[in-house]
Design a protein around this motif. Structure first.
Motif, PDB file in Angstrom:
ATOM      1  N   THR A  12      40.402  41.578  42.416  1.00 12.91           N
ATOM      2  CA  THR A  12      39.575  41.623  43.620  1.00 12.91           C
ATOM      3  C   THR A  12      38.127  41.245  43.365  1.00 12.91           C
ATOM      4  OG1 THR A  12      39.150  43.972  43.269  1.00 12.91           O
ATOM      5  CG2 THR A  12      40.999  43.396  44.694  1.00 12.91           C
ATOM      6  N   ARG A  13      37.707  41.241  42.097  1.00 11.15           N
ATOM      7  CA  ARG A  13      36.330  40.857  41.777  1.00 11.15           C
ATOM      8  C   ARG A  13      36.327  39.839  40.655  1.00 11.15           C
ATOM      9  NH1 ARG A  13      32.128  45.650  42.444  1.00 11.15           N
ATOM     10  NH2 ARG A  13      30.898  43.828  41.923  1.00 11.15           N
ATOM     11  N   SER A  14      35.289  39.052  40.592  1.00 13.15           N
ATOM     12  CA  SER A  14      35.204  37.966  39.626  1.00 13.15           C
ATOM     13  C   SER A  14      35.087  38.479  38.197  1.00 13.15           C
ATOM     14  CB  SER A  14      33.994  37.095  39.947  1.00 13.15           C
ATOM     15  OG  SER A  14      33.817  36.119  38.959  1.00 13.15           O
ATOM     16  N   MET A  15      35.629  37.694  37.252  1.00 11.43           N
ATOM     17  CA  MET A  15      35.541  38.045  35.835  1.00 11.43           C
ATOM     18  C   MET A  15      34.287  37.499  35.181  1.00 11.43           C
ATOM     19  SD  MET A  15      39.256  37.816  34.112  1.00 11.43           S
ATOM     20  CE  MET A  15      39.421  36.068  34.328  1.00 11.43           C
ATOM     21  N   SER A  16      33.560  36.617  35.862  1.00 13.30           N
ATOM     22  CA  SER A  16      32.397  35.999  35.230  1.00 13.30           C
ATOM     23  C   SER A  16      31.310  37.039  34.966  1.00 13.30           C
ATOM     24  CB  SER A  16      31.838  34.871  36.103  1.00 13.30           C
ATOM     25  OG  SER A  16      31.427  35.381  37.339  1.00 13.30           O
ATOM     26  N   GLY A  17      30.762  36.990  33.776  1.00 12.11           N
ATOM     27  CA  GLY A  17      29.692  37.897  33.389  1.00 12.11           C
ATOM     28  C   GLY A  17      30.168  39.269  32.951  1.00 12.11           C
ATOM     29  N   ARG A  18      31.464  39.453  32.807  1.00 11.10           N
ATOM     30  CA  ARG A  18      32.005  40.758  32.413  1.00 11.10           C
ATOM     31  C   ARG A  18      32.121  40.842  30.891  1.00 11.10           C
ATOM     32  NH1 ARG A  18      31.114  43.228  37.151  1.00 11.10           N
ATOM     33  NH2 ARG A  18      32.182  42.144  38.814  1.00 11.10           N
ATOM     34  N   ILE A  19      32.308  42.063  30.409  1.00 14.23           N
ATOM     35  CA  ILE A  19      32.508  42.304  28.982  1.00 14.23           C
ATOM     36  C   ILE A  19      33.756  41.558  28.525  1.00 14.23           C
ATOM     37  CG2 ILE A  19      32.974  44.106  27.267  1.00 14.23           C
ATOM     38  CD1 ILE A  19      31.553  46.061  29.223  1.00 14.23           C
ATOM     39  N   LYS A  20      33.697  40.952  27.337  1.00 14.02           N
ATOM     40  CA  LYS A  20      34.809  40.146  26.828  1.00 14.02           C
ATOM     41  C   LYS A  20      36.110  40.947  26.751  1.00 14.02           C
ATOM     42  CE  LYS A  20      32.717  36.223  25.965  1.00 14.02           C
ATOM     43  NZ  LYS A  20      32.952  35.095  26.866  1.00 14.02           N
ATOM     44  N   ALA A  21      36.024  42.202  26.359  1.00 15.16           N
ATOM     45  CA  ALA A  21      37.229  43.027  26.261  1.00 15.16           C
ATOM     46  C   ALA A  21      37.860  43.244  27.632  1.00 15.16           C
ATOM     47  CB  ALA A  21      36.900  44.367  25.610  1.00 15.16           C
ATOM     48  N   HIS A  22      37.030  43.353  28.665  1.00 10.85           N
ATOM     49  CA  HIS A  22      37.546  43.538  30.018  1.00 10.85           C
ATOM     50  C   HIS A  22      38.181  42.241  30.524  1.00 10.85           C
ATOM     51  CE1 HIS A  22      35.022  47.338  31.084  1.00 10.85           C
ATOM     52  NE2 HIS A  22      35.541  47.390  29.873  1.00 10.85           N
ATOM     53  N   ALA A  24      39.614  40.117  28.633  1.00 12.53           N
ATOM     54  CA  ALA A  24      40.876  40.020  27.903  1.00 12.53           C
ATOM     55  C   ALA A  24      41.950  40.895  28.550  1.00 12.53           C
ATOM     56  CB  ALA A  24      40.664  40.418  26.447  1.00 12.53           C
ATOM     57  N   CYS A  25      41.568  42.053  29.049  1.00 13.08           N
ATOM     58  CA  CYS A  25      42.525  42.928  29.731  1.00 13.08           C
ATOM     59  C   CYS A  25      43.056  42.271  30.996  1.00 13.08           C
ATOM     60  CB  CYS A  25      41.886  44.267  30.082  1.00 13.08           C
ATOM     61  SG  CYS A  25      41.750  45.387  28.690  1.00 13.08           S
ATOM     62  N   THR A  43      54.078  50.308  32.318  1.00 10.67           N
ATOM     63  CA  THR A  43      54.169  50.973  31.016  1.00 10.67           C
ATOM     64  C   THR A  43      52.812  51.584  30.692  1.00 10.67           C
ATOM     65  OG1 THR A  43      53.502  48.978  29.825  1.00 10.67           O
ATOM     66  CG2 THR A  43      55.874  49.275  30.210  1.00 10.67           C
ATOM     67  N   PRO A  44      52.755  52.469  29.725  1.00 16.11           N
ATOM     68  CA  PRO A  44      51.447  53.039  29.359  1.00 16.11           C
ATOM     69  C   PRO A  44      50.418  51.973  28.958  1.00 16.11           C
ATOM     70  CG  PRO A  44      53.183  54.363  28.422  1.00 16.11           C
ATOM     71  CD  PRO A  44      53.850  53.144  29.025  1.00 16.11           C
ATOM     72  N   SER A  45      50.859  50.903  28.309  1.00 18.12           N
ATOM     73  CA  SER A  45      49.913  49.873  27.874  1.00 18.12           C
ATOM     74  C   SER A  45      49.359  49.088  29.062  1.00 18.12           C
ATOM     75  CB  SER A  45      50.553  48.925  26.861  1.00 18.12           C
ATOM     76  OG  SER A  45      51.669  48.292  27.425  1.00 18.12           O
ATOM     77  N   THR A  46      50.216  48.675  30.000  1.00 14.48           N
ATOM     78  CA  THR A  46      49.716  47.932  31.154  1.00 14.48           C
ATOM     79  C   THR A  46      48.922  48.841  32.081  1.00 14.48           C
ATOM     80  OG1 THR A  46      51.810  48.229  32.322  1.00 14.48           O
ATOM     81  CG2 THR A  46      51.508  46.168  31.112  1.00 14.48           C
ATOM     82  N   ARG A  47      49.322  50.091  32.176  1.00 12.45           N
ATOM     83  CA  ARG A  47      48.564  51.053  32.997  1.00 12.45           C
ATOM     84  C   ARG A  47      47.171  51.250  32.405  1.00 12.45           C
ATOM     85  NH1 ARG A  47      48.956  53.047  38.101  1.00 12.45           N
ATOM     86  NH2 ARG A  47      51.206  52.972  37.891  1.00 12.45           N
ATOM     87  N   GLY A  48      47.083  51.326  31.090  1.00 15.43           N
ATOM     88  CA  GLY A  48      45.791  51.478  30.424  1.00 15.43           C
ATOM     89  C   GLY A  48      44.892  50.275  30.618  1.00 15.43           C
ATOM     90  N   MET A  49      45.485  49.077  30.592  1.00 17.58           N
ATOM     91  CA  MET A  49      44.703  47.862  30.820  1.00 17.58           C
ATOM     92  C   MET A  49      44.151  47.848  32.243  1.00 17.58           C
ATOM     93  SD  MET A  49      47.250  45.264  28.862  1.00 17.58           S
ATOM     94  CE  MET A  49      46.504  43.741  29.309  1.00 17.58           C
ATOM     95  N   LYS A  52      41.310  50.318  32.571  1.00 17.53           N
ATOM     96  CA  LYS A  52      40.084  49.880  31.906  1.00 17.53           C
ATOM     97  C   LYS A  52      39.245  48.976  32.812  1.00 17.53           C
ATOM     98  CE  LYS A  52      38.528  48.279  27.433  1.00 17.53           C
ATOM     99  NZ  LYS A  52      38.967  47.889  26.085  1.00 17.53           N
ATOM    100  N   VAL A  53      39.908  48.184  33.638  1.00 20.71           N
ATOM    101  CA  VAL A  53      39.210  47.250  34.528  1.00 20.71           C
ATOM    102  C   VAL A  53      39.398  47.662  35.991  1.00 20.71           C
ATOM    103  CG1 VAL A  53      39.255  45.315  32.922  1.00 20.71           C
ATOM    104  CG2 VAL A  53      41.179  45.669  34.469  1.00 20.71           C
ATOM    105  N   TYR A  54      39.425  48.965  36.225  1.00 23.16           N
ATOM    106  CA  TYR A  54      39.689  49.523  37.562  1.00 23.16           C
ATOM    107  C   TYR A  54      38.743  48.968  38.622  1.00 23.16           C
ATOM    108  CZ  TYR A  54      35.566  52.417  36.943  1.00 23.16           C
ATOM    109  OH  TYR A  54      34.275  52.825  36.754  1.00 23.16           O
ATOM    110  N   TYR A  55      37.524  48.593  38.230  1.00 27.69           N
ATOM    111  CA  TYR A  55      36.514  48.134  39.185  1.00 27.69           C
ATOM    112  C   TYR A  55      36.729  46.679  39.598  1.00 27.69           C
ATOM    113  CZ  TYR A  55      34.492  46.088  34.987  1.00 27.69           C
ATOM    114  OH  TYR A  55      34.311  45.375  33.833  1.00 27.69           O
ATOM    115  N   MET A  56      37.662  45.991  38.932  1.00 27.21           N
ATOM    116  CA  MET A  56      37.936  44.593  39.257  1.00 27.21           C
ATOM    117  C   MET A  56      39.304  44.369  39.879  1.00 27.21           C
ATOM    118  SD  MET A  56      36.466  42.104  36.291  1.00 27.21           S
ATOM    119  CE  MET A  56      37.093  42.928  34.850  1.00 27.21           C
TER     120      MET A  56
END
Length: 62
Positions: A12-22, A24-25, A43-49, A52-56
């Motif tokens: 829902t939000r752009s990835m430009s200017g975001r932290i590289k790890a985010h 990547a998620c 799965t726990p891994s996809t849920r965690g990803m 991590k980027v809940y704001y996007m």
């Protein structure tokens, strides 16, 4: 059908200017463009990803 739980993730939000790890998620979830929706296994891994980027992203149970 499969018995695996799935979830829909929408960028829902752009990835430009975001932290590289985010960035990547978001890529790891399979999202490339704004407003793109993908269905991934809940799965726990996809849920965690997604958490991590809940704001996007928007997450819905599928």
């Amino acid at each position: 059908m499969s018995d695996k739980k799935m979830m829909k993730v929408t960028l829902t939000r752009s990835m430009s200017g975001r932290i590289k790890a985010h960035q990547a998620c978001v890529r790891g979830l399979g999202l490339r463009r704004m407003h793109q929706t993908v269905e991934v296994e809940d799965t726990p891994s996809t849920r965690g990803m997604a958490n991590k980027v809940y704001y996007m992203v928007r997450v819905e149970e599928a």
